[in-house]
Design a protein around this motif. Structure first.
Motif, PDB file in Angstrom:
ATOM      1  N   UNK A 259       0.782  -1.225   0.000  1.00 40.26           N
ATOM      2  CA  UNK A 259       0.000   0.000   0.000  1.00 40.26           C
ATOM      3  C   UNK A 259       0.813   1.273   0.000  1.00 40.26           C
ATOM      4  N   UNK A 260       2.138   1.178  -0.182  1.00 40.99           N
ATOM      5  CA  UNK A 260       2.977   2.367  -0.232  1.00 40.99           C
ATOM      6  C   UNK A 260       2.838   3.051  -1.590  1.00 40.99           C
ATOM      7  N   UNK A 261       2.756   4.374  -1.581  1.00 40.18           N
ATOM      8  CA  UNK A 261       2.709   5.154  -2.815  1.00 40.18           C
ATOM      9  C   UNK A 261       4.139   5.504  -3.220  1.00 40.18           C
ATOM     10  N   UNK A 262       4.511   5.155  -4.448  1.00 43.71           N
ATOM     11  CA  UNK A 262       5.912   5.206  -4.869  1.00 43.71           C
ATOM     12  C   UNK A 262       6.093   6.091  -6.090  1.00 43.71           C
ATOM     13  N   UNK A 263       7.170   6.869  -6.088  1.00 42.40           N
ATOM     14  CA  UNK A 263       7.590   7.605  -7.270  1.00 42.40           C
ATOM     15  C   UNK A 263       8.944   7.084  -7.722  1.00 42.40           C
ATOM     16  N   UNK A 264       9.108   6.878  -9.038  1.00 42.02           N
ATOM     17  CA  UNK A 264      10.388   6.464  -9.609  1.00 42.02           C
ATOM     18  C   UNK A 264      10.840   7.547 -10.582  1.00 42.02           C
ATOM     19  N   UNK A 265      11.996   8.134 -10.326  1.00 40.21           N
ATOM     20  CA  UNK A 265      12.600   9.084 -11.254  1.00 40.21           C
ATOM     21  C   UNK A 265      13.807   8.403 -11.882  1.00 40.21           C
ATOM     22  N   UNK A 266      13.737   8.181 -13.181  1.00 39.76           N
ATOM     23  CA  UNK A 266      14.803   7.419 -13.831  1.00 39.76           C
ATOM     24  C   UNK A 266      14.975   7.897 -15.275  1.00 39.76           C
ATOM     25  N   UNK A 267      15.167   6.963 -16.192  1.00 41.19           N
ATOM     26  CA  UNK A 267      15.608   7.299 -17.539  1.00 41.19           C
ATOM     27  C   UNK A 267      14.731   6.637 -18.595  1.00 41.19           C
ATOM     28  N   UNK A 268      14.898   7.093 -19.816  1.00 43.56           N
ATOM     29  CA  UNK A 268      14.075   6.600 -20.904  1.00 43.56           C
ATOM     30  C   UNK A 268      14.063   5.095 -21.013  1.00 43.56           C
ATOM     31  N   UNK A 269      15.242   4.479 -21.030  1.00 46.49           N
ATOM     32  CA  UNK A 269      15.285   3.036 -21.269  1.00 46.49           C
ATOM     33  C   UNK A 269      14.935   2.208 -20.041  1.00 46.49           C
ATOM     34  N   UNK A 270      15.374   2.637 -18.869  1.00 45.67           N
ATOM     35  CA  UNK A 270      15.013   1.871 -17.674  1.00 45.67           C
ATOM     36  C   UNK A 270      13.506   1.965 -17.420  1.00 45.67           C
ATOM     37  N   UNK A 271      12.913   3.130 -17.688  1.00 41.04           N
ATOM     38  CA  UNK A 271      11.468   3.270 -17.510  1.00 41.04           C
ATOM     39  C   UNK A 271      10.697   2.546 -18.608  1.00 41.04           C
ATOM     40  N   UNK A 272      11.214   2.560 -19.824  1.00 37.55           N
ATOM     41  CA  UNK A 272      10.573   1.783 -20.890  1.00 37.55           C
ATOM     42  C   UNK A 272      10.537   0.309 -20.506  1.00 37.55           C
ATOM     43  N   UNK A 273      11.612  -0.167 -19.905  1.00 35.91           N
ATOM     44  CA  UNK A 273      11.681  -1.565 -19.474  1.00 35.91           C
ATOM     45  C   UNK A 273      10.608  -1.869 -18.440  1.00 35.91           C
ATOM     46  N   UNK A 274      10.437  -0.966 -17.482  1.00 37.69           N
ATOM     47  CA  UNK A 274       9.435  -1.169 -16.438  1.00 37.69           C
ATOM     48  C   UNK A 274       8.030  -1.097 -17.022  1.00 37.69           C
ATOM     49  N   UNK A 275       7.795  -0.130 -17.925  1.00 41.47           N
ATOM     50  CA  UNK A 275       6.483  -0.030 -18.571  1.00 41.47           C
ATOM     51  C   UNK A 275       6.195  -1.268 -19.408  1.00 41.47           C
ATOM     52  N   UNK A 276       7.222  -1.823 -20.035  1.00 42.59           N
ATOM     53  CA  UNK A 276       7.048  -3.076 -20.783  1.00 42.59           C
ATOM     54  C   UNK A 276       6.498  -4.163 -19.874  1.00 42.59           C
ATOM     55  N   UNK A 277       7.008  -4.216 -18.656  1.00 39.64           N
ATOM     56  CA  UNK A 277       6.530  -5.197 -17.676  1.00 39.64           C
ATOM     57  C   UNK A 277       5.119  -4.862 -17.199  1.00 39.64           C
ATOM     58  N   UNK A 278       4.877  -3.598 -16.868  1.00 40.48           N
ATOM     59  CA  UNK A 278       3.576  -3.199 -16.335  1.00 40.48           C
ATOM     60  C   UNK A 278       2.459  -3.387 -17.354  1.00 40.48           C
ATOM     61  N   UNK A 279       2.731  -3.018 -18.610  1.00 38.86           N
ATOM     62  CA  UNK A 279       1.702  -3.053 -19.654  1.00 38.86           C
ATOM     63  C   UNK A 279       1.768  -4.298 -20.524  1.00 38.86           C
ATOM     64  N   UNK A 280       2.681  -5.219 -20.166  1.00 39.22           N
ATOM     65  CA  UNK A 280       2.815  -6.486 -20.903  1.00 39.22           C
ATOM     66  C   UNK A 280       3.051  -6.243 -22.393  1.00 39.22           C
ATOM     67  N   UNK A 281       3.958  -5.328 -22.695  1.00 38.68           N
ATOM     68  CA  UNK A 281       4.305  -5.044 -24.084  1.00 38.68           C
ATOM     69  C   UNK A 281       5.236  -6.117 -24.631  1.00 38.68           C
ATOM     70  N   UNK A 282       5.189  -6.329 -25.918  1.00 36.11           N
ATOM     71  CA  UNK A 282       6.119  -7.251 -26.568  1.00 36.11           C
ATOM     72  C   UNK A 282       7.428  -6.531 -26.852  1.00 36.11           C
ATOM     73  N   UNK A 283       8.446  -7.279 -27.252  1.00 36.70           N
ATOM     74  CA  UNK A 283       9.738  -6.678 -27.591  1.00 36.70           C
ATOM     75  C   UNK A 283       9.624  -5.756 -28.792  1.00 36.70           C
ATOM     76  N   UNK A 284       8.649  -5.988 -29.650  1.00 33.60           N
ATOM     77  CA  UNK A 284       8.434  -5.106 -30.794  1.00 33.60           C
ATOM     78  C   UNK A 284       7.689  -3.835 -30.389  1.00 33.60           C
TER      79      UNK A 284
END
Length: 339
Positions: A259-284
Motif C-alpha cells: 500500500x505504499x505510494x511510490x515515485x520512480x525518477x529514472x531514464x528513458x530506457x530503464x522506464x521503458x523496461x518497467x512499462x514493458x513489464x507493467x503493460x505487458x508489451x512485446x519486444x516489438x
C-alpha cells in the motif's frame, strides 16, 4: 531479432543504465502514448499505429490498460499484499540534461540538468502535487535525482525527501534521525544503479548526428531502437530490462503491495523496461515507446493489477484525482490542511 554476439562482451552486472526515447506527447493538455508497431487501444491490442490519449477531463477510466501484479505473499519474509486498498505509482523520466541539449549520447555518464531540465522537473512536480508519495526511488545518476528533488519542492504535502545511505554501517549511523515527529515529515529516497540509463558503450559522449554520418543512419537506428542488439561494448534494451525489471520486482513491487505510494525518477530506457513489464508489451511494441522528459505517468495499483491513468495535466485539474476515491479523499484532505 538476433543479438550481435561480438558486442555482448559486457554483462548487466557490470554496468548501470541508459537513456530512453519515449512517446508521451503533450498537446493542449493531452498526453499521447504511441506504439507504432502494435499497442493498446481501450485495453485491446491492435496492429498498426495506435495513439492512446488522455486529458485531465477525459482519461478512459472505463477501459484501463492493466497488467497482473506478481504477488510475494507466499514468502514469509514479506508482508501480505495490500489487496483491500490501492497504491499510486508515478514514473518520471528526468528533465533535459546538458548532453541532451548538445545532442550527445549520454548513457551512464553522470550529467546534470539544463535550465530547461530544471523547469521540466518543477513542472512535473506541479502535475503530481496532489498525489500521495511515501517512498521515492531514483537511479544513481544526478539528472534523475535532481528531477526527483525538484519535483518534490512542488508537492503540497511539503514532506522532505531524505536520501538514504546504507553503503556501510557508519553511513547508516551518521544519517539517523532522532525525532519521530521529523521522520513523519520525511520521504525516504533510495538510489539504485539498476535504474540507471542504458549503458551506450563506445557511443557515450559522441554526437548523435556525427555518429549517424560516420556509421550510417540505419546502423545507428539499430543500436538505438532494436531490442536485443547493443551498441559496441554497450547494453541492449533487453539487457537494461533484465536489471531494471528485476530490481522493480524485488524492491519496489513489495512496497506497492503493502500500500505504499511510490515515485520512480529514472531514464528513458530503464522506464521503458518497467512499462514493458507493467503493460505487458512485446519486444516489438516496446521499441516504439517514447517517453518525454519531465512528463509523469501515473499508475494505480489495485486488486493485484496495474491500471495506467496517464499523466496528470495540472495541479488545478481535479479529473485525474477522481479516478479513485482514495486519491480524491487525499486531495480533499490537502485542501482542508492548506486552507
Amino acid at each position: 531479432m538476433a543479438a550481435m554476439a561480438s558486442h555482448q562482451s559486457i554483462t548487466t552486472r557490470q554496468f548501470q543504465g541508459h537513456i530512453s526515447n519515449s512517446a508521451l506527447h503533450q498537446d493542449g493538455g493531452k498526453i499521447s502514448l504511441k506504439l507504432v508497431r502494435g499497442g493498446y487501444c481501450c485495453g485491446k491490442r491492435s496492429r498498426g499505429s495506435i495513439q492512446a490519449s488522455s486529458s485531465p477531463s477525459h482519461n478512459s477510466a472505463s477501459n484501463p490498460i492493466i497488467a497482473p501484479l506478481i504477488g510475494t505473499s507466499k514468502d514469509p519474509s514479506k508482508k501480505p499484499i495490500n489487496v483491500s486498498g490501492e497504491a499510486a505509482l508515478i514514473l518520471i523520466r528526468h528533465g533535459e540534461s546538458l548532453w541532451n541539449e548538445k545532442n550527445l549520447f549520454t548513457g551512464c555518464v553522470d550529467v546534470p540538468l539544463t535550465k530547461k531540465g530544471v523547469e521540466e522537473a518543477i513542472e512535473a512536480g506541479k502535475r503530481i502535487s496532489n498525489i500521495p508519495i511515501d517512498k521515492i526511488y531514483t537511479s544513481a545518476l544526478i539528472r534523475a535525482q535532481m528531477t526527483a528533488m525538484l519535483a518534490m519542492t512542488q508537492h503540497r504535502r511539503k514532506k522532505v525527501p531524505i536520501v538514504m545511505h546504507d553503503e556501510n554501517e557508519q553511513a547508516k549511523a551518521w544519517s539517523q534521525i532522532f525525532s519521530e515527529e521529523t521522520k513523519k515529515q520525511c520521504i525516504p529516497v533510495v538510489t539504485a544503479w539498476q535504474l540507471n540509463e542504458r549503458m551506450y558503450g563506445e557511443l557515450q559522449g559522441l554526437n548523435k548526428q556525427e555518429t549517424a554520418d560516420k556509421y550510417g543512419k540505419e546502423q545507428v537506428h539499430v543500436w538505438r531502437r532494436s531490442y536485443d542488439i547493443p551498441p559496441p561494448n554497450g547494453e541492449s534494451l533487453e539487457m537494461c530490462a533484465e536489471r531494471a525489471v528485476a530490481y522493480f520486482k524485488s524492491e519496489i513491487e513489495p512496497q506497492l503491495q503493502q500500500g505504499k505510494n511510490v515515485m520512480i525518477a529514472a531514464h528513458g530506457n530503464s522506464l521503458r523496461s518497467i512499462i514493458m513489464y507493467l503493460d505487458k508489451l512485446t519486444s516489438q511494441e516496446v521499441i516504439s515507446l517514447e517517453l518525454s522528459t519531465g512528463i509523469p505517468m501515473l499508475y494505480i495499483v489495485k486488486e493485484e493489477k496495474y491500471i495506467r491513468r496517464g499523466s496528470p495535466a495540472a495541479p488545478t485539474e481535479a479529473g485525474v484525482y477522481a479516478y479513485t476515491k482514495n486519491l480524491a479523499k487525499y486531495r480533499q484532505k490537502l485542501d482542508e490542511m492548506l486552507h
